[in-house]
Enzyme design. Structure first.
Site, PDB file in Angstrom:
ATOM      1  N   CYS A  12      -0.997  -1.022   1.026  1.00  0.00           N
ATOM      2  CA  CYS A  12      -0.392   0.288   0.781  1.00  0.00           C
ATOM      3  C   CYS A  12      -1.439   1.315   0.385  1.00  0.00           C
ATOM      4  O   CYS A  12      -1.336   2.493   0.738  1.00  0.00           O
ATOM      5  CB  CYS A  12       0.698   0.169  -0.283  1.00  0.00           C
ATOM      6  SG  CYS A  12       2.056  -0.880   0.268  1.00  0.00           S
ATOM      7  N   THR A  13      -2.466   0.884  -0.321  1.00  0.00           N
ATOM      8  CA  THR A  13      -3.555   1.783  -0.704  1.00  0.00           C
ATOM      9  C   THR A  13      -4.346   2.191   0.538  1.00  0.00           C
ATOM     10  O   THR A  13      -4.657   3.374   0.724  1.00  0.00           O
ATOM     11  CB  THR A  13      -4.460   1.116  -1.756  1.00  0.00           C
ATOM     12  OG1 THR A  13      -3.667   0.819  -2.912  1.00  0.00           O
ATOM     13  CG2 THR A  13      -5.617   2.012  -2.141  1.00  0.00           C
TER      14      THR A  13
END
Length: 157
Positions: free
Chosen positions: A48-49
Site C-alpha cells: 500500500c505504501t
C-alpha cells in the site's frame, strides 16, 4: 452487498466518506470531473505504501489530465492521517470502515492466507469519467504497475 460487481460503462456508485486531513470526499463534489478511486487493503503496509507513494509522485502528471485521486481503505481516519503524514500524501485517503463503498464496487472479498479465510479489501482501481461512468477497471492490481496503467487510461479520456 451487491451481487454483481460494477463493470465498465456502469454509472459509478454515489458516496460520501470522511478522508485524511479533515476532508470529506463525495461523488457529488466530483460531478463533471474525472476521478480515480483506488481501493487498498491497509495503510502503511509495504504494498500500500508503494502504491500510494507512486500515486503521490504522479500527481503533477495526473493533475495535468485533470484527474482527482482518492484512495479508499477500511482503516479509521486517525490511522489514515498518520499514513498520509508519514509519506506526505496530498491526495485524500478515505475511510470506508463498514466497507459500504467497497461492497458496491465488489472489492470487499473473501481472501485466504495460510489456510485461513477472511474478508478484506481487494487492491483494485476504478477510473470514472466526467460523465460519472466507469471507464476502466483494474482488479488485483500490482502496486508498482498501478500508476502507469492509470496514466495511460486517463490520457485517453
Amino acid at each position: 452487498m451487491s451481487n454483481e460487481p460494477v463493470t465498465v460503462g456502469d454509472k459509478a456508485p454515489d458516496f460520501t466518506l470522511q478522508a485524511s486531513r479533515g476532508r470529506t470526499v463525495s461523488s457529488a463534489d466530483l460531478a463533471g470531473k474525472p476521478y480515480l478511486l483506488y481501493f487498498y487493503p491497509k495503510a502503511d503496509t509495504p504494498g500500500c505504501t508503494t502504491q500510494a507513494c507512486g500515486i503521490q509522485e504522479a500527481l503533477p502528471a495526473l493533475g495535468k489530465l485533470h484527474l482527482t485521486v482518492i484512495g479508499v481503505s477500511p482503516d479509521p481516519v486517525p490511522k489514515i492521517d498518520k499514513f498520509a503524514d508519514k509519506y506526505g500524501l496530498e491526495f485524500p485517503l478515505a475511510s470506508d470502515p463498514e466497507h459500504e463503498l467497497a461492497d458496491q464496487y465488489g472489492t470487499w472479498v473473501e481472501k485466504s492466507m495460510y489456510g485461513r479465510t477472511y474478508f478484506g479489501m481487494e487492491r483494485s482501481s476504478f477510473l470514472i469519467g466526467a460523465d460519472g461512468r466507469i471507464k476502466a477497471i483494474w482488479r488485483n492490481v500490482k502496486p508498482a504497475e498501478h500508476v502507469a496503467l492509470v496514466e495511460k487510461a486517463a490520457a485517453e479520456l
